[in-house]
Structures are given as structure tokens and as C-alpha cells.
Design an enzyme around this catalytic site. Sequence first.
Site, short mmCIF file in Angstrom:
data_model
loop_
_atom_site.label_atom_id
_atom_site.label_comp_id
_atom_site.label_asym_id
_atom_site.label_seq_id
_atom_site.Cartn_x
_atom_site.Cartn_y
_atom_site.Cartn_z
N SER A 116 0.85 -1.18 0.00
CA SER A 116 0.00 0.00 0.00
C SER A 116 0.89 1.23 0.00
O SER A 116 2.09 1.14 0.26
CB SER A 116 -0.93 -0.01 1.22
N GLU A 141 1.15 5.53 1.00
CA GLU A 141 0.60 6.62 1.81
C GLU A 141 0.88 7.99 1.21
O GLU A 141 1.97 8.24 0.73
CB GLU A 141 1.19 6.54 3.23
N ASP A 168 -1.27 13.47 17.05
CA ASP A 168 -0.49 14.48 17.78
C ASP A 168 -1.30 15.75 17.94
O ASP A 168 -2.02 16.16 17.03
CB ASP A 168 0.80 14.81 17.01
N PHE A 225 12.88 13.89 10.07
CA PHE A 225 11.74 13.00 10.32
C PHE A 225 12.07 11.97 11.40
O PHE A 225 11.26 11.69 12.28
CB PHE A 225 11.34 12.26 9.03
N HIS A 276 4.20 -1.08 3.37
CA HIS A 276 3.43 0.16 3.27
C HIS A 276 4.43 1.29 3.01
O HIS A 276 5.25 1.60 3.87
CB HIS A 276 2.67 0.41 4.58
#
Length: 277
Positions: free
Chosen positions: A7, A9, A100, A207, A257
Site C-alpha cells: 500500500s 501513503e 499528535d 523525520f 506500506h
Amino acid sequence: MATLDFSIEFYPPKTPDGADKLRVARAKLALLQPKYFSVTFGAGGSTQQGTLDTVVEILGEGHDAAPHLSCVGASRESIRTILKQFQSHGIRRLVALRGDLPSGYGGAGELRYASELIEFIRAETGDWFHIEVAAYPEVHPQARSPQDDLQNFARKVQAGANSAITQYFYNADAYFAFMDQTRKLGIDIPVVAGIMPITNYTQLMRFSDMCGAEIPRWVRLKLASFGDDSASIKAFGLDVVSQLCERLLAGGAPGLHFYSMNQAVATTALWERLTAA
């Protein structure tokens, strides 16, 4: 490799230009025939409408899509409204997260944890949604301990999660150790490995500092040694991440993913490398 269950994102674009660029990237990635696309949900639900709009657009193009849904800062009534919107558009899969808080935001909301959100979704909608949750092979950065983090994951499964997607990582052993620990607790849902392509060293460091993903020292030093040589960073990153994916799949990971960052090139290159193996 005959088939690859994966998949991809996206994050919801914030400008019309960003939306156009995402459409171009998505058209290229759709050629790879992923199982579904997921679309993130900003801190405190700040991109709620953009998430829904992007998911509806993807569904309209004939592809399965899963919106992310976070509960932090939200009320039960606001979550109920969003779930009804999802159902009205025929959305059957979602990614349920604590989320968050946006900066400067005070309250945590009525649902404090992802497990409470999942319980609420199940109470409101039964088995309508296939619910994905987050897993942290290298431990959630805010967890009190690895054991506490594992128990939090178990609570999400007990609340009704169907499957999980991990935070990205570059150490396959962390994933395999996590899977061993979940099996000892009797957890048997599929845990798909989250994969972040390496294309930009500075961005990756930022990140990873935020989300607690460890970059192995040898990878970090090698990337730093390339300086501004973008081509070398991307070539080395492709080697590192494709080898990681191959090891994960060989070791039993049920799928991958890809965190695409709304770009097509790096994910496509990884997919081509893996399917040619």
C-alpha cells in the site's frame, strides 16, 4: 517475486498546485496496482477536509483508499460525524491513530488513546470498517517502556484492530523481534512493515528525530559523506531500502506500506527492484 502485497501513503495537499502534483504522482503509482492508498490526518484533525477530499477523489478513480483518523483533541460527537461521512462515501477501510496535538493546543479530547478510538468506532459502526493501527518495532518515542508500548499495541488489537502498519525503520531485526513479542502475547493480526524511501539526507534526519526511527550509524555516515550529491544519496538509499524490504518479505512480513511523501519516483524504483528479484 510473483506478487507483492503493498500500500502507499499520501498526505493531503495544502494548495491547488500540490493537489495537481499529487494527481500526477498518484496516476504513476496507480500503475503499480497497490492494495490501497492511505491519506494522513493532520495534528488535531487540521487536514480533516483535505483528507476526506483526497480519499473520495482516489475512490472515484477506481482505487481503494483509507483515510487516517486521529482522536486527540476531538470529541466523541466530532468523531461520530466523521465516521458517518466516511460511511456515506462508501469508505470501508481506515487507519485509526491517537495522533499528535497541534502546537499551542490545550486539551487532549474525550478519547485519549487509539485503543479508545477503536472501541468507539466499533461501538458506532460494528464491522463496517477494516481498521488499521500503528505499530512501533523500535518503541513509540513517548512510551514509558518497551513493555508498556507492547501492552498499548495489545490493547488496540483487543479493541478491534484488523491489522497494523509499522512506523518506518531500517533495522529488520527490530521488526522480527517485535513480531516474536506479539506472538508470545497471542496477537496474530497482520503487521505490515512501513517503508520510507531514502532520497534526502537532511529530511530523513529531521523525520527520524521526530518519530524516533533509528538510522543505523553506517547508513547515516555513508549518507552524510555524499554531501549534496543527490544522485548518490538516492542510489545508495535504493540499495539499502530494497535490501531491507527483501529481508522483511523473506522473513514473513505480510506486506509493505510505502511512505511516498507524495512523490512517485522513489516508490516506483523500489517496487521495480523488488518485483524483479
